[in-house]
Enzyme design. Structure first.
Site, PDB file in Angstrom:
ATOM      1  N   CYS A 246       0.808  -1.225   0.000  1.00 42.05           N
ATOM      2  CA  CYS A 246       0.000   0.000   0.000  1.00 42.05           C
ATOM      3  C   CYS A 246       0.841   1.274   0.000  1.00 42.05           C
ATOM      4  O   CYS A 246       0.299   2.372  -0.086  1.00 42.05           O
ATOM      5  CB  CYS A 246      -0.972   0.011   1.176  1.00 42.05           C
ATOM      6  SG  CYS A 246      -2.284  -1.220   0.988  1.00 42.05           S
TER       7      CYS A 246
ATOM      8  N   HIS B 197      -9.196   3.131  -4.592  1.00 44.04           N
ATOM      9  CA  HIS B 197     -10.312   2.481  -3.906  1.00 44.04           C
ATOM     10  C   HIS B 197     -11.626   3.106  -4.367  1.00 44.04           C
ATOM     11  O   HIS B 197     -11.670   4.278  -4.717  1.00 44.04           O
ATOM     12  CB  HIS B 197     -10.239   2.694  -2.387  1.00 44.04           C
ATOM     13  CG  HIS B 197      -9.044   2.121  -1.732  1.00 44.04           C
ATOM     14  ND1 HIS B 197      -8.878   0.774  -1.509  1.00 44.04           N
ATOM     15  CD2 HIS B 197      -7.939   2.729  -1.232  1.00 44.04           C
ATOM     16  CE1 HIS B 197      -7.730   0.574  -0.893  1.00 44.04           C
ATOM     17  NE2 HIS B 197      -7.129   1.746  -0.719  1.00 44.04           N
TER      18      HIS B 197
ATOM     19  N   HIS C  24     -12.380  11.174  -7.340  1.00 47.70           N
ATOM     20  CA  HIS C  24     -11.483  11.183  -8.495  1.00 47.70           C
ATOM     21  C   HIS C  24     -10.287  12.123  -8.288  1.00 47.70           C
ATOM     22  O   HIS C  24      -9.954  12.928  -9.156  1.00 47.70           O
ATOM     23  CB  HIS C  24     -12.244  11.516  -9.778  1.00 47.70           C
ATOM     24  CG  HIS C  24     -13.059  10.356 -10.245  1.00 47.70           C
ATOM     25  ND1 HIS C  24     -14.288  10.064  -9.710  1.00 47.70           N
ATOM     26  CD2 HIS C  24     -12.806   9.405 -11.172  1.00 47.70           C
ATOM     27  CE1 HIS C  24     -14.766   8.994 -10.298  1.00 47.70           C
ATOM     28  NE2 HIS C  24     -13.888   8.548 -11.187  1.00 47.70           N
TER      29      HIS C  24
ATOM     30  N   GLU D 273     -12.942   1.255   3.071  1.00 52.86           N
ATOM     31  CA  GLU D 273     -11.881   1.376   2.075  1.00 52.86           C
ATOM     32  C   GLU D 273     -11.970   0.237   1.050  1.00 52.86           C
ATOM     33  O   GLU D 273     -11.666   0.417  -0.127  1.00 52.86           O
ATOM     34  CB  GLU D 273     -10.525   1.359   2.774  1.00 52.86           C
ATOM     35  CG  GLU D 273      -9.389   1.720   1.879  1.00 52.86           C
ATOM     36  CD  GLU D 273      -8.087   1.865   2.628  1.00 52.86           C
ATOM     37  OE1 GLU D 273      -7.663   3.003   2.847  1.00 52.86           O
ATOM     38  OE2 GLU D 273      -7.506   0.822   3.004  1.00 52.86           O
TER      39      GLU D 273
END
Length: 123
Positions: free
Chosen positions: A22, A28, A66, A108
């Site tokens: 990560c 996500h 976004h 998440e």
């Protein structure tokens, strides 16, 4: 009484100060649940869902959807840190004599989430 509205948004991020996959750029589809607690009015409404939607979308979703979260938020974008940022943005906007922000849950992934509620911020 408590009412909850659910939102989704897509964002990319990477974890800093983290040793694992990560730490690399990834994305996500977040699911956000916002719960307000209070007393219903004479019409039987705690908070108009349209008003709740407008507040959460303007204060949180439109700012994060976004985007590259690391640039927008400026801190290590863990689910835990993001949800505290959300609480701070929403608490004053969702506070009247009749109701207040009660809980936020941020998913998440379909199996991982962070959650805070009003007790976590009592002093």
């Amino acid at each position: 009484m408590k009412v909850t509205k659910v939102f989704t948004f897509d964002s990319a991020h990477n974890l800093t100060k983290y040793n694992g996959k990560c730490e690399n750029l990834h994305g996500h589809t977040y699911k956000l649940e916002v719960t307000v607690e209070g007393v219903v009015n004479d019409e039987g409404i705690l908070i108009d869902f349209a008003e709740l939607k407008s507040i959460v979308e303007n204060e949180v979703v439109k700012k994060l959807d976004h985007t590259y979260l690391n640039d927008v938020l400026g801190f290590n974008t863990t689910c835990e840190n993001i949800i505290v940022w959300m609480w701070e943005r929403l608490e004053t906007r969702l506070k009247t004599e009749r109701y207040h922000l009660y809980k936020i849950k941020l998913w998440e992934t379909p199996t991982n989430f962070a959650e805070v509620d009003i007790k976590d911020f009592e002093k």
